[in-house]
Scaffold this motif. Structure first.
Motif, PDB file in Angstrom:
ATOM      1  N   SER A  89      -2.315   1.249   1.931  1.00 11.74           N
ATOM      2  CA  SER A  89      -1.809   0.091   1.187  1.00 11.74           C
ATOM      3  C   SER A  89      -2.596  -0.067  -0.097  1.00 11.74           C
ATOM      4  O   SER A  89      -3.805   0.175  -0.119  1.00 11.74           O
ATOM      5  CB  SER A  89      -1.939  -1.183   2.026  1.00 11.74           C
ATOM      6  N   PHE A  90      -1.897  -0.489  -1.152  1.00 10.14           N
ATOM      7  CA  PHE A  90      -2.554  -0.658  -2.447  1.00 10.14           C
ATOM      8  C   PHE A  90      -1.712  -1.561  -3.339  1.00 10.14           C
ATOM      9  O   PHE A  90      -0.528  -1.777  -3.095  1.00 10.14           O
ATOM     10  CB  PHE A  90      -2.795   0.692  -3.129  1.00 10.14           C
ATOM     11  N   LYS A  91      -2.350  -2.075  -4.379  1.00 10.55           N
ATOM     12  CA  LYS A  91      -1.686  -2.960  -5.333  1.00 10.55           C
ATOM     13  C   LYS A  91      -0.912  -2.120  -6.341  1.00 10.55           C
ATOM     14  O   LYS A  91      -1.357  -1.040  -6.726  1.00 10.55           O
ATOM     15  CB  LYS A  91      -2.718  -3.820  -6.064  1.00 10.55           C
ATOM     16  N   VAL A  92       0.249  -2.635  -6.758  1.00  9.14           N
ATOM     17  CA  VAL A  92       1.047  -1.972  -7.792  1.00  9.14           C
ATOM     18  C   VAL A  92       1.392  -2.981  -8.882  1.00  9.14           C
ATOM     19  O   VAL A  92       1.353  -4.192  -8.662  1.00  9.14           O
ATOM     20  CB  VAL A  92       2.342  -1.344  -7.224  1.00  9.14           C
ATOM     21  N   ALA A  93       1.751  -2.468 -10.033  1.00  7.73           N
ATOM     22  CA  ALA A  93       2.189  -3.332 -11.134  1.00  7.73           C
ATOM     23  C   ALA A  93       3.441  -4.085 -10.706  1.00  7.73           C
ATOM     24  O   ALA A  93       4.280  -3.545  -9.968  1.00  7.73           O
ATOM     25  CB  ALA A  93       2.461  -2.495 -12.373  1.00  7.73           C
ATOM     26  N   ASP A  94       3.560  -5.315 -11.154  1.00  7.59           N
ATOM     27  CA  ASP A  94       4.698  -6.155 -10.770  1.00  7.59           C
ATOM     28  C   ASP A  94       6.032  -5.440 -10.968  1.00  7.59           C
ATOM     29  O   ASP A  94       6.907  -5.497 -10.109  1.00  7.59           O
ATOM     30  CB  ASP A  94       4.698  -7.455 -11.588  1.00  7.59           C
ATOM     31  N   GLU A  95       6.177  -4.755 -12.104  1.00  7.57           N
ATOM     32  CA  GLU A  95       7.449  -4.110 -12.422  1.00  7.57           C
ATOM     33  C   GLU A  95       7.738  -2.876 -11.571  1.00  7.57           C
ATOM     34  O   GLU A  95       8.856  -2.390 -11.542  1.00  7.57           O
ATOM     35  CB  GLU A  95       7.527  -3.757 -13.917  1.00  7.57           C
ATOM     36  N   VAL A 153       1.951  -2.641  -1.755  1.00  7.15           N
ATOM     37  CA  VAL A 153       2.871  -1.835  -0.951  1.00  7.15           C
ATOM     38  C   VAL A 153       2.084  -1.076   0.112  1.00  7.15           C
ATOM     39  O   VAL A 153       0.871  -0.878  -0.028  1.00  7.15           O
ATOM     40  CB  VAL A 153       3.686  -0.841  -1.815  1.00  7.15           C
ATOM     41  N   SER A 154       2.779  -0.670   1.164  1.00  3.24           N
ATOM     42  CA  SER A 154       2.204   0.174   2.211  1.00  3.24           C
ATOM     43  C   SER A 154       3.024   1.441   2.317  1.00  3.24           C
ATOM     44  O   SER A 154       4.252   1.383   2.441  1.00  3.24           O
ATOM     45  CB  SER A 154       2.217  -0.527   3.569  1.00  3.24           C
ATOM     46  N   ILE A 155       2.338   2.560   2.277  1.00  2.00           N
ATOM     47  CA  ILE A 155       2.973   3.838   2.547  1.00  2.00           C
ATOM     48  C   ILE A 155       2.728   4.103   4.022  1.00  2.00           C
ATOM     49  O   ILE A 155       1.579   4.246   4.454  1.00  2.00           O
ATOM     50  CB  ILE A 155       2.407   4.951   1.649  1.00  2.00           C
ATOM     51  N   LEU A 156       3.802   4.120   4.788  1.00  2.00           N
ATOM     52  CA  LEU A 156       3.687   4.196   6.238  1.00  2.00           C
ATOM     53  C   LEU A 156       3.230   5.560   6.738  1.00  2.00           C
ATOM     54  O   LEU A 156       2.528   5.638   7.740  1.00  2.00           O
ATOM     55  CB  LEU A 156       5.022   3.814   6.883  1.00  2.00           C
ATOM     56  N   GLU A 157       3.641   6.614   6.079  1.00  2.00           N
ATOM     57  CA  GLU A 157       3.266   7.968   6.478  1.00  2.00           C
ATOM     58  C   GLU A 157       2.792   8.728   5.242  1.00  2.00           C
ATOM     59  O   GLU A 157       3.556   9.495   4.642  1.00  2.00           O
ATOM     60  CB  GLU A 157       4.448   8.676   7.126  1.00  2.00           C
ATOM     61  N   GLY A 188       9.897   5.116   3.352  1.00  2.00           N
ATOM     62  CA  GLY A 188       8.495   5.239   3.750  1.00  2.00           C
ATOM     63  C   GLY A 188       7.538   4.319   3.023  1.00  2.00           C
ATOM     64  O   GLY A 188       6.344   4.339   3.292  1.00  2.00           O
ATOM     65  N   ILE A 189       8.051   3.517   2.077  1.00  2.00           N
ATOM     66  CA  ILE A 189       7.203   2.558   1.354  1.00  2.00           C
ATOM     67  C   ILE A 189       7.787   1.171   1.582  1.00  2.00           C
ATOM     68  O   ILE A 189       8.960   0.933   1.314  1.00  2.00           O
ATOM     69  CB  ILE A 189       7.121   2.856  -0.151  1.00  2.00           C
ATOM     70  N   PHE A 238       6.949  -2.792  -8.171  1.00  2.00           N
ATOM     71  CA  PHE A 238       7.021  -3.207  -6.773  1.00  2.00           C
ATOM     72  C   PHE A 238       8.397  -2.920  -6.154  1.00  2.00           C
ATOM     73  O   PHE A 238       8.497  -2.261  -5.119  1.00  2.00           O
ATOM     74  CB  PHE A 238       6.661  -4.688  -6.645  1.00  2.00           C
ATOM     75  N   LEU A 239       9.459  -3.394  -6.768  1.00  2.00           N
ATOM     76  CA  LEU A 239      10.803  -3.186  -6.209  1.00  2.00           C
ATOM     77  C   LEU A 239      11.200  -1.723  -6.238  1.00  2.00           C
ATOM     78  O   LEU A 239      11.809  -1.209  -5.292  1.00  2.00           O
ATOM     79  CB  LEU A 239      11.835  -4.041  -6.940  1.00  2.00           C
ATOM     80  N   GLU A 240      10.844  -1.031  -7.304  1.00  2.00           N
ATOM     81  CA  GLU A 240      11.151   0.398  -7.417  1.00  2.00           C
ATOM     82  C   GLU A 240      10.525   1.173  -6.252  1.00  2.00           C
ATOM     83  O   GLU A 240      11.188   1.988  -5.605  1.00  2.00           O
ATOM     84  CB  GLU A 240      10.602   0.935  -8.739  1.00  2.00           C
ATOM     85  N   LEU A 241       9.263   0.909  -5.980  1.00  2.00           N
ATOM     86  CA  LEU A 241       8.572   1.648  -4.929  1.00  2.00           C
ATOM     87  C   LEU A 241       9.052   1.252  -3.532  1.00  2.00           C
ATOM     88  O   LEU A 241       9.217   2.114  -2.673  1.00  2.00           O
ATOM     89  CB  LEU A 241       7.061   1.461  -5.052  1.00  2.00           C
TER      90      LEU A 241
END
Length: 133
Positions: free
Chosen positions: A57-63, A86-90, A73-74, A65-68
């Motif tokens: 899990s890590f922080k992403v830029a606001d813009e 966001v969290s990358i599950l695998e 898997g995210i 967030f929805l894209e990722l």
């Protein structure tokens, strides 16, 4: 013979990759989670024992967030989604270079939101190595 690209990122590899960056500290929180922070602010979390599929899990830029979170898997990180985590599950489904780029961006984003005084006290982030995104 072609080399297979490196995939995934264990807690040990995470620490080796960004544990030496300026101002980075390590903590164990919420049981077995390795938490990396800069200036007392978290930028990456993963189970230290590889449980939960090695979720990262890590922080992403606001813009972004929805894209990722639209990618398979995210997902929005539990408890931290409202702060655009966001969290990358695998993580093993992703290339190491891609994960490292996410972590570098997370560190830079969190660092940029520290006080100016604290930012000035930190050494610059080393440039990306050749071959890294």
């Amino acid at each position: 013979m072609s080399r297979k690209p490196a995939v995934g990122l264990t807690a040990v590899q995470l620490e080796a990759f960004c544990g030496h960056w300026p101002g980075v500290t390590r903590d164990m929180k919420w049981g077995n989670n390795l938490v990396l922070s800069v200036g007392g602010k978290m930028f990456a979390v993963t189970p230290s024992d590889g449980s939960e599929g090695g979720r990262l899990s890590f922080k992403v830029a606001d813009e972004r967030f929805l894209e990722l979170t639209d990618q398979p898997g995210i997902i929005p990180a539990p408890y931290l989604a409202r702060a655009h985590w966001v969290s990358i599950l695998e993580p093993q489904r992703f290339g190491r270079a891609e994960l490292e780029a996410f972590l570098r961006d997370s560190y830079a984003l969190v660092r940029s939101r520290l006080t100016r005084k604290l930012q000035r006290a930190l050494a610059p982030l080393p440039p990306r190595e050749t071959g890294q995104p």
